[in-house]
Design an enzyme around this catalytic site. Structure first.
Site, PDB file in Angstrom:
ATOM      1  N   LYS A 128     -94.852  21.633   0.049  1.00 13.76           N
ATOM      2  CA  LYS A 128     -96.167  22.251   0.206  1.00 13.76           C
ATOM      3  C   LYS A 128     -96.038  23.710   0.636  1.00 13.76           C
ATOM      4  O   LYS A 128     -95.160  24.063   1.438  1.00 13.76           O
ATOM      5  CB  LYS A 128     -96.974  21.447   1.240  1.00 13.76           C
ATOM      6  CG  LYS A 128     -98.420  21.893   1.421  1.00 13.76           C
ATOM      7  CD  LYS A 128     -99.120  20.959   2.411  1.00 13.76           C
ATOM      8  CE  LYS A 128    -100.552  21.369   2.714  1.00 13.76           C
ATOM      9  NZ  LYS A 128    -101.204  20.446   3.667  1.00 13.76           N
ATOM     10  N   SER A 153    -105.707  18.660   2.034  1.00 10.83           N
ATOM     11  CA  SER A 153    -105.091  19.978   1.867  1.00 10.83           C
ATOM     12  C   SER A 153    -103.768  19.900   1.126  1.00 10.83           C
ATOM     13  O   SER A 153    -103.355  20.869   0.512  1.00 10.83           O
ATOM     14  CB  SER A 153    -104.901  20.671   3.216  1.00 10.83           C
ATOM     15  OG  SER A 153    -103.815  20.144   3.933  1.00 10.83           O
ATOM     16  N   SER A 189    -104.726  14.836   5.477  1.00  9.24           N
ATOM     17  CA  SER A 189    -104.264  15.671   4.375  1.00  9.24           C
ATOM     18  C   SER A 189    -102.972  15.238   3.706  1.00  9.24           C
ATOM     19  O   SER A 189    -102.561  15.854   2.724  1.00  9.24           O
ATOM     20  CB  SER A 189    -104.138  17.131   4.840  1.00  9.24           C
ATOM     21  OG  SER A 189    -105.412  17.697   4.978  1.00  9.24           O
TER      22      SER A 189
END
Length: 523
Positions: free
Chosen positions: A85, A165, A189
């Site tokens: 990420k 997210s 998330s």
């Protein structure tokens, strides 16, 4: 004997390693295959922000090391391509948190998560898109949007909200763009985009995995964790990244001895010794009928395993308490966000945009409104004053209430009253999963089903509900119980087999597979 080439949409890391050991393919083949798949699917998904220019040379080095010492014991991650990420820093690529303000920013110390993955021999293939600043700019913004990466879409619908997210990590995993991905979670998330994109997700206990080098929201609630095709893959990654770190005080709370999470995941029979709670319907958010039916069917399959005790549980709760804790949690997050982001920015070696404080970022977004705040992503209400200001006594009182009601008077009491090993629930927004976020307790999710064809899509784009959307079963545990959760999740995965039944929408389903790469190389 004919070679069996696995489908990269649903294969496991252990299967990939078996083929490498047998000489059927190489780490270079894997990097080439996943790179081609990203090129094919990313125009529809916008799941990947950047690819690592060193990935092929790293793969070649892994292949050479194997050839030089074939009998050497190595991590299951050795030579395996992963996506990480874009709020988890690495030295070879920008860590932007999706913000144009951090393009070109450099840090002297990459994240501990990235360093540990590299120590295990994993290849960081690239960086996954995310909701900018880990979806902590405005609740009015859409999940999966960032100024750097654009709008990520769910792998199962061309206009679908990818959720959470860690949207790019989930979407990429849903389409099989890497052997595994890493996400981060403050409240939902990892778990939410995992359930939305038909993959397995694990949010570890706060302190099991270091947050050093991860762009922060909340020192109380942030955690990094794996999002993968299988439970075993999550366990393999957790084995690599868990452990103490002097750069993160929270890791000092973790037990000195850790089990092998992979060994736990390979023991699905452990569920036969478990007592698992299932909440009464109506907690926090009542399930839709099709989710309830899928959950009930899964419960029946779990019960049929034999030995496991399934008990209906209920936590005394009121709407007034929910409203109070929602305010308290938000107060804690905005306070910790401002302090954490200011500290993170101040420690960067280089920031070409000149942004060194949260106030600088707010002004940057205003100055670059066309790229950073277009259309429905124009908000930054969680960052601007007075929301980002809080007096210390107010914060401390809010944090004390969040902890007390989520632990001592919440999950701890629930587990003790019913003598539970875990709680399974029908969705990631159930009360117990929300409490686990505030408590810092672990969560694990496995695919559960897909929305039926007669579901009415939402009207706001990206769609938050539409036919074909995946949803998942979520499991909550007490601190440091990841080994239990993974073993139970493996048993549930085996009896449900949902991951294998789902296919991404056509434009998101890459055509290149491992067989194509190997055969083109050997032709």
């Amino acid at each position: 004997m004919a070679v069996h080439y696995p489908d990269l949409l649903s294969t496991s890391i252990l299967d990939l390693q078996t083929g490498i050991a047998a000489g059927h393919w190489t780490s270079v083949d894997l990097v080439n295959a996943y790179t081609a798949r990203v090129a094919e699917a990313n125009p529809a998904l916008h799941a990947v922000i950047a690819l690592n220019p060193d990935a092929l040379s790293l793969a070649a080095a892994c292949d050479a090391a194997r050839a030089a010492a074939p009998a050497e014991t190595r991590s299951p991650l050795f030579g395996i391509p992963l996506l990480i990420k874009d709020n988890i820093s690495t030295q070879e690529m920008d860590c932007t948190a999706g913000s144009l303000a951090l393009v070109g920013a450099r840090t002297a110390h990459e994240s501990t998560v990235a360093s540990k993955l590299k120590e295990a021999g994993a290849i960081i293939l690239g960086r996954a898109n995310l909701s900018e600043w880990a979806y902590f700019r405005s609740w009015d913004n859409s999940s999966g949007f960032s100024g750097v990466g654009g709008q990520t879409y769910c792998a199962f619908h061309p206009q679908g909200d990818p959720s959470g997210s860690s949207s790019g990590s989930g979407s990429a995993m849903g389409a099989g763009l890497a052997a595994g991905t890493i996400g981060s979670e403050t409240d939902g998330s990892i778990i939410s985009p995992s359930t939305r994109n038909n993959c397995v997700g694990l949010k570890p206990t706060i302190g099991l995995v270091s947050r050093a080098g991860v762009v922060p929201i909340s020192v109380s609630q942030d955690s990094a964790g794996p999002m993968c095709a299988t439970v075993e893959d999550c366990a393999i990654i957790l084995d690599a990244v868990a452990g103490p770190d002097d750069r993160d005080e929270a890791t000092k709370r973790a037990p000195a001895a850790r089990p092998s999470y992979l060994a736990a995941a390979l023991d699905p029979g452990a569920i036969k010794r478990a007592r698992i709670g299932r909440p009464k319907y109506g907690e926090k958010v009542p399930p839709a009928p099709y989710i309830q039916q899928a959950f009930d069917a899964a419960v029946d399959k779990i019960r049929a395993i034999g030995g496991v005790e399934l008990v209906e549980v209920e936590l005394a709760w009121t709407d007034a308490l929910s409203e109070q804790l929602e305010k308290d949690e938000f107060q804690c997050l905005i306070t910790e966000f401002k302090d954490g982001v200011n500290t993170y920015l101040a420690k960067l070696d280089e920031v070409p945009s000149g942004c060194r404080t949260l106030d600088d970022l707010i002004q940057f977004n205003i100055d670059h409104r066309e790229q950073e705040m277009p259309e429905r992503n124009a908000g930054q209400d969680m960052s601007v004053p007075p929301f980002a200001r809080c007096r210390l006594p107010v914060y401390l009182e809010a944090r004390e209430r969040c902890l007390r009601h989520s632990t001592k008077e919440g999950l701890d009491k629930l587990f003790a009253d019913y003598k539970l090993d875990a709680v399974i629930t029908f969705s990631d927004r159930c009360l117990v999963s929300w409490l686990s976020a505030m408590a810092g307790y672990p969560l694990c999710s496995v695919p559960l089903g897909f929305l039926p064809d007669d579901v009415e899509p939402t009207k706001v784009l990206p769609l938050r509900r539409a036919p074909g959307f995946p949803f998942g079963l979520v499991m909550v545990g007490l601190p440091w119980s990841e080994a239990k959760l993974l073993s139970y999740a493996k048993a549930i995965e085996q009896v449900t087999q949902v991951r294998k039944t789902g296919k991404p929408f056509k434009a998101a389903l890459p055509t290149t597979n491992l067989k194509d790469i190997v055969q083109s190389r050997t032709a």
